[in-house]
Design an enzyme around this catalytic site. Structure first.
Site, PDB file in Angstrom:
ATOM      1  N   ASP A   1       1.381 -14.709  30.506  1.00 56.57           N
ATOM      2  CA  ASP A   1       2.663 -14.097  30.147  1.00 56.57           C
ATOM      3  C   ASP A   1       3.726 -14.326  31.220  1.00 56.57           C
ATOM      4  O   ASP A   1       4.827 -14.816  30.932  1.00 56.57           O
ATOM      5  CB  ASP A   1       2.502 -12.591  29.901  1.00 56.57           C
TER       6      ASP A   1
ATOM      7  N   CYS B   1       0.825  -1.210   0.000  1.00 56.35           N
ATOM      8  CA  CYS B   1       0.000   0.000   0.000  1.00 56.35           C
ATOM      9  C   CYS B   1       0.866   1.270   0.000  1.00 56.35           C
ATOM     10  O   CYS B   1       1.448   1.608  -1.013  1.00 56.35           O
ATOM     11  CB  CYS B   1      -0.985  -0.021   1.169  1.00 56.35           C
TER      12      CYS B   1
ATOM     13  N   HIS C   1      -3.875  -4.958   0.867  1.00 54.29           N
ATOM     14  CA  HIS C   1      -3.323  -5.456   2.130  1.00 54.29           C
ATOM     15  C   HIS C   1      -3.437  -6.975   2.201  1.00 54.29           C
ATOM     16  O   HIS C   1      -4.515  -7.513   2.466  1.00 54.29           O
ATOM     17  CB  HIS C   1      -4.065  -4.829   3.316  1.00 54.29           C
TER      18      HIS C   1
ATOM     19  N   GLU D   1      -2.245  -8.853   4.481  1.00 50.95           N
ATOM     20  CA  GLU D   1      -2.213  -9.313   5.865  1.00 50.95           C
ATOM     21  C   GLU D   1      -3.587  -9.478   6.499  1.00 50.95           C
ATOM     22  O   GLU D   1      -3.732 -10.165   7.517  1.00 50.95           O
ATOM     23  CB  GLU D   1      -1.366  -8.356   6.726  1.00 50.95           C
TER      24      GLU D   1
END
Length: 511
Positions: free
Chosen positions: A227, A78, A169, A171
């Site tokens: 995490d 893009c 795009h 993705e």
């Protein structure tokens, strides 16, 4: 070391998605601001992201293409494609109308880049500029009904390394063959080997931790979340008894969470010190209703409790942290450090306060990748599959001041909601869920008596990373069951509502 892909970020909302898609191909990728190009010798290829800016704007973000073109295979997405076209002699102009949404490739020429992608393949457009003329030495590969130049490349002898550009795009999931396109570029054109897996990450990270820490000692605060737990387990496998973990009960955890999580940690073989600091947190929070002040109090008291426990230990050199990649990206954003980081994350004073070095085993991973590593490590699903839980805990789900009575009330209602999600096999269908205790009392009828009691809101959302979220479409029958069970079993609550707000404009948490 694994091969790496460099993604130069021009501020697109989709940049993190590019990194995710590349990693889903088992190829490691890193995001770096467009104006901080690192040494390219460490990378196999470079991807230029999209951007909210226009290349025709005098203040458009600029990058030195001489440092990239011809040095490594380059893919412009893009804005990246438009920037390459304009800087190398092509023509880019503002479109009469913004081209946004689904489109289909009308022409697809034969090229390794488009292998397996057929005419009619759906792509996602999001741009206000259009490439009207490509530079000399380039060739158009694909177009759509409204855009003649949807994909183009440098002819083979134009540069020493391949250059490909696309105006859409790949993705986003709306680009049906986007992942295939990225694989064609990274594997077939750039020559990458898809070898970055959870197993390889675990092996490499443990080896690096052993080498970096040696025989020195590490202290780490655990939250019960995925995490910190995964980070602790990696450290545990690297340095064993030289890791000491601290798990603080701040009085704002879910019902029975402190005991259950502590038992899980002990079962994992972690060296954990459990600290019951409920009363201290409750005393400090007494009478405070302001959300930001509540966060700051919790952050301050946590530091004080952690420091007190750390000072009882000898020879500590390192502070372990569960920092993940979105936190790292945030701190080096194209637009500068975010001003929206909430203060409860601000416990960064600990390393200086304790004079410790920082070790962050997960700083290169996204949240979903952390869970994959957790599964590879065999971490119990009760922890590895847990929904995200806010740092300040129930304090920001109790609107208004905090009292032990309110905490108990919310814990009971929350336990009913979460347990029912698990019982009805809905827990894993939801990204995050919880109950909010509202500063509202309403009239109700129980038997022949009128009641005047608390109202609670159920909140359940679906999201990839918490940046945006949709409210979960839970079945009405299920919500009815939860409502009845809360009202019938939690004395003090007589009304249950369901929050159907999306983020944005709302947030996931209420405070």
């Amino acid at each position: 070391m694994h091969e790496k892909i460099l993604i130069l970020d021009f501020g697109s909302q989709y940049t993190q998605l590019i990194a995710r898609r590349v990693r889903e191909l088992n190829i490691y990728s890193e995001i770096v601001p467009y104006n901080k190009i690192p040494e390219l010798a460490d990378y196999k290829a470079v991807i230029l992201s999209g951007s909210p800016f226009s290349v025709t704007d005098p203040k458009a973000l600029q990058v030195d293409l001489d440092k990239l073109i011809g040095k490594k295979p380059v893919l412009g997405v893009c804005y990246g494609a438009q920037y390459i076209a304009q800087k190398l002699g092509g023509s880019v102009q503002r479109s009469e109308k913004r081209e946004y949404g689904k489109a289909n490739l009308g022409t697809v020429k034969r090229d390794p880049f488009l292998k397996g992608i057929k005419k009619g393949s759906q792509v996602w457009m999001s741009h206000g500029d259009t490439i009207f003329e490509i530079p000399k030495g380039f060739k158009v590969l694909a177009g759509t009904e409204s855009i003649p130049v949807a994909a183009f490349k440098a002819e083979n002898k134009t540069f020493d390394q391949p250059v490909y550009c696309i105006q859409f795009h790949p993705e986003v999931t709306h680009s049906i063959d986007g992942k295939k396109l990225l694989k064609n570029f990274l594997v077939d054109i750039a020559g990458c080997t898809p070898s970055w897996t959870p197993a390889s990450f675990v092996g490499q990270t443990i080896a690096e931790l052993k080498e970096k820490i040696g025989d020195e000692k590490v202290i780490m605060g655990l939250s019960g979340g995925v995490d910190s737990t995964v980070a602790a387990e990696l450290l545990n496998r690297a340095i064993g008894k030289n890791l000491t973990c601290i798990f603080v009960d701040n009085g704002l955890l879910r019902k029975d969470e402190f005991e259950e999580v502590l038992e899980s940690y002990n079962g994992m073989g972690l060296n954990v010190i459990g600290v019951d600091a409920k009363k201290r947190f409750w005393d400090e929070l007494k009478g405070e209703s302001d959300p930001e002040k509540k966060r700051k109090i919790i952050g301050r008291v946590f530091i004080e409790v952690f420091e007190s426990e750390a000072n009882k230990l000898e020879g500590i050199e390192w502070l372990g942290q569960g920092t993940i990649y979105p936190d790292v990206i945030e701190s080096v954003s194209v637009h500068g450090p975010s001003v929206t980081i909430k203060s409860h994350h601000n416990v960064g004073g600990l390393p200086d306060l304790l004079n410790l070095k920082i070790i962050e085993p997960l700083r290169s991973l996204f949240k979903d990748e952390v869970r994959k590593v957790g599964r590879e490590l065999g971490i119990p699903d009760a922890i590895n599959g847990r929904h995200p839980f806010p740092g300040p805990g129930l304090a920001i789900r109790i609107l208004g001041d905090i009292t032990p009575e309110k905490v108990t009330l919310l814990q009971e209602a929350d336990a009913i909601f979460i347990n029912n999600l698990k019982k009805h096999n809905l827990y894993n269908e939801v990204w995050q869920a919880g109950v909010i205790l509202l500063p509202v009392q309403s009239v109700g009828v129980m038997g022949d008596e009128r009641t005047y009691e608390q109202a609670v809101a159920l909140r359940a959302v679906n999201s990839m990373d918490g940046m945006t979220a949709e409210w979960s479409k839970l079945p009405y029958e299920f919500l009815g069951t939860v409502s009845s069970e809360i009202i019938n079993n939690v004395r003090g609550i007589n009304r249950v509502v369901y929050d159907i707000s999306t983020k944005p404009p709302a947030t996931i948490e209420w405070e």
